[in-house]
Design a protein around this motif. Sequence first.
Motif, PDB file in Angstrom:
ATOM      1  N   MET A  95       5.339  -9.580 -20.933  1.00 56.13           N
ATOM      2  CA  MET A  95       4.728  -8.484 -19.587  1.00 56.13           C
ATOM      3  C   MET A  95       5.661  -7.309 -19.497  1.00 56.13           C
ATOM      4  O   MET A  95       6.664  -7.410 -19.219  1.00 56.13           O
ATOM      5  CB  MET A  95       5.331  -9.212 -18.585  1.00 56.13           C
ATOM      6  CG  MET A  95       4.077  -8.914 -17.619  1.00 56.13           C
ATOM      7  SD  MET A  95       4.623  -9.729 -15.778  1.00 56.13           S
ATOM      8  CE  MET A  95       4.356 -11.090 -16.252  1.00 56.13           C
ATOM      9  N   ASN A  96       4.681  -6.215 -19.503  1.00 54.68           N
ATOM     10  CA  ASN A  96       5.101  -4.474 -20.024  1.00 54.68           C
ATOM     11  C   ASN A  96       4.973  -3.958 -18.533  1.00 54.68           C
ATOM     12  O   ASN A  96       4.185  -2.922 -17.995  1.00 54.68           O
ATOM     13  CB  ASN A  96       4.596  -3.390 -20.606  1.00 54.68           C
ATOM     14  CG  ASN A  96       5.465  -2.359 -21.052  1.00 54.68           C
ATOM     15  OD1 ASN A  96       6.290  -2.620 -20.611  1.00 54.68           O
ATOM     16  ND2 ASN A  96       4.520  -1.293 -21.527  1.00 54.68           N
ATOM     17  N   LYS A  97       5.474  -4.565 -17.398  1.00 53.29           N
ATOM     18  CA  LYS A  97       5.866  -4.554 -15.808  1.00 53.29           C
ATOM     19  C   LYS A  97       6.896  -3.294 -15.725  1.00 53.29           C
ATOM     20  O   LYS A  97       8.348  -4.699 -16.188  1.00 53.29           O
ATOM     21  CB  LYS A  97       5.179  -5.061 -14.725  1.00 53.29           C
ATOM     22  CG  LYS A  97       3.923  -5.196 -15.897  1.00 53.29           C
ATOM     23  CD  LYS A  97       2.857  -4.636 -15.194  1.00 53.29           C
ATOM     24  CE  LYS A  97       1.550  -4.473 -15.611  1.00 53.29           C
ATOM     25  NZ  LYS A  97       0.706  -3.788 -14.617  1.00 53.29           N
ATOM     26  N   LYS A  98       7.430  -2.692 -14.540  1.00 53.30           N
ATOM     27  CA  LYS A  98       8.784  -2.688 -13.752  1.00 53.30           C
ATOM     28  C   LYS A  98       8.637  -2.610 -12.628  1.00 53.30           C
ATOM     29  O   LYS A  98       7.792  -2.003 -12.459  1.00 53.30           O
ATOM     30  CB  LYS A  98       9.555  -0.894 -14.495  1.00 53.30           C
ATOM     31  CG  LYS A  98       8.725  -0.605 -16.348  1.00 53.30           C
ATOM     32  CD  LYS A  98       8.636   1.431 -16.395  1.00 53.30           C
ATOM     33  CE  LYS A  98       9.183   1.533 -17.540  1.00 53.30           C
ATOM     34  NZ  LYS A  98       9.110   3.257 -17.694  1.00 53.30           N
ATOM     35  N   VAL A  99       8.918  -2.910 -12.424  1.00 51.44           N
ATOM     36  CA  VAL A  99       9.488  -3.655 -10.789  1.00 51.44           C
ATOM     37  C   VAL A  99      10.703  -2.614 -10.136  1.00 51.44           C
ATOM     38  O   VAL A  99      11.707  -2.408 -10.891  1.00 51.44           O
ATOM     39  CB  VAL A  99      10.415  -5.350 -10.018  1.00 51.44           C
ATOM     40  CG1 VAL A  99      10.127  -5.350  -9.172  1.00 51.44           C
ATOM     41  CG2 VAL A  99       9.657  -6.094 -11.670  1.00 51.44           C
ATOM     42  N   LYS A 100      10.011  -2.620  -8.796  1.00 51.53           N
ATOM     43  CA  LYS A 100      10.547  -0.953  -8.267  1.00 51.53           C
ATOM     44  C   LYS A 100      10.204  -1.541  -6.921  1.00 51.53           C
ATOM     45  O   LYS A 100       8.830  -2.587  -6.324  1.00 51.53           O
ATOM     46  CB  LYS A 100       9.846  -0.028  -8.379  1.00 51.53           C
ATOM     47  CG  LYS A 100       9.934   1.253  -9.492  1.00 51.53           C
ATOM     48  CD  LYS A 100       9.286   2.014 -10.190  1.00 51.53           C
ATOM     49  CE  LYS A 100       9.712   2.588 -11.428  1.00 51.53           C
ATOM     50  NZ  LYS A 100       8.778   4.098 -11.749  1.00 51.53           N
ATOM     51  N   SER A 101      11.030  -1.276  -5.665  1.00 49.67           N
ATOM     52  CA  SER A 101      10.892  -1.690  -4.552  1.00 49.67           C
ATOM     53  C   SER A 101      11.284  -0.233  -3.683  1.00 49.67           C
ATOM     54  O   SER A 101      11.594   0.792  -4.245  1.00 49.67           O
ATOM     55  CB  SER A 101      11.959  -2.896  -4.313  1.00 49.67           C
ATOM     56  OG  SER A 101      13.758  -1.874  -3.880  1.00 49.67           O
ATOM     57  N   LEU A 102      10.422  -0.281  -2.322  1.00 44.49           N
ATOM     58  CA  LEU A 102      10.419   1.171  -1.592  1.00 44.49           C
ATOM     59  C   LEU A 102      10.286   0.326  -0.812  1.00 44.49           C
ATOM     60  O   LEU A 102       9.432  -0.594   0.068  1.00 44.49           O
ATOM     61  CB  LEU A 102       8.686   1.223  -1.603  1.00 44.49           C
ATOM     62  CG  LEU A 102       8.549   2.614  -1.075  1.00 44.49           C
ATOM     63  CD1 LEU A 102       9.691   3.728  -1.479  1.00 44.49           C
ATOM     64  CD2 LEU A 102       7.218   3.074  -1.322  1.00 44.49           C
ATOM     65  N   TYR A 103      11.494   0.759   0.857  1.00 47.07           N
ATOM     66  CA  TYR A 103      11.031   0.285   1.594  1.00 47.07           C
ATOM     67  C   TYR A 103      12.319   1.272   2.595  1.00 47.07           C
ATOM     68  O   TYR A 103      12.557   1.989   2.787  1.00 47.07           O
ATOM     69  CB  TYR A 103      12.183  -1.369   1.852  1.00 47.07           C
ATOM     70  CG  TYR A 103      13.141  -1.095   0.933  1.00 47.07           C
ATOM     71  CD1 TYR A 103      14.509  -0.249   1.363  1.00 47.07           C
ATOM     72  CD2 TYR A 103      13.970  -1.450  -0.149  1.00 47.07           C
ATOM     73  CE1 TYR A 103      16.674  -0.682   2.011  1.00 47.07           C
ATOM     74  CE2 TYR A 103      14.918  -1.555  -1.010  1.00 47.07           C
ATOM     75  CZ  TYR A 103      16.431  -0.995   0.026  1.00 47.07           C
ATOM     76  OH  TYR A 103      17.230  -0.698  -0.302  1.00 47.07           O
TER      77      TYR A 103
END
Length: 274
Positions: free
Chosen positions: A1-9
Amino acid sequence: MNKKVKSLYFSATDTTKKVITKIAETLSENIDNKRTINNINFTLPEVRNKPISFTEDDVVIVGVPVYAGRVPNVLLKYLNNIKGNGAIAVAVVVYGNRNYDDALIELKDILQSRDFNVIAGGAFIGEHSFSKKLAQNRPDEKDMKIIKGFTDKIYVKLSTENNYDSVVVNGNKPYRQYYKPINKYGVPVDIRKVVPKTNSNCNECKLCVSVCPMGSITNEDVSIISGICIKCGACIKKCPNNAKYYDDEDYLNHKVELEEEFDYRREPEMFIGE
């Protein structure tokens, strides 16, 4: 799976941060067995002055606290200027055991309007910003296990599907009005202009200045509030000397009312698109 996990909070007292980072770390481990996450903490005002955009290769875990049953209105300008560009999003709100009312559906709507594909949403419980006993120490170990299970389901969805339906979450449209506290006589009161006081315990360490998400505590004299106070609790809960406090009667009455009426344990609610 070519996905990048990012968080925004946004997380003035770190409760929302705990939920969001747990989701992001668990999902990242499932995807590539690493914790390579780009965390964007927009709690402090200087961060909210920077433009932010994502790509269709991103999975963004977006989290905000619930204020008066809604997304905090001081964050709306920032959130409504984010560019999703087709990124996948998970919408998360964290509330202090009273109710999340329409905050989750509002956050989902904002993200969708910014070109995010919102595939999941959750409402989790964190220690209330007004109190050290209401939902004390939450999210706790039980919450973290629930969060992991929720994240595992998100991973399964991402890894087995190519097209994602928008998630349906609880909430009303049009949104309900902001929740209003009442005084001991049952009359609605407005505590928006109430600000914390400073007692003689203060040693001028300036920590409160650095943690205020509105930049409202004056560096030269920390007892002076020069801007908006959103009652986030950061200056009170993070002060090492217990030097910050509220003495407004309506505020204190509301705090006690919340602690007494909502002393039972509420559980998280989670939603994943079909």
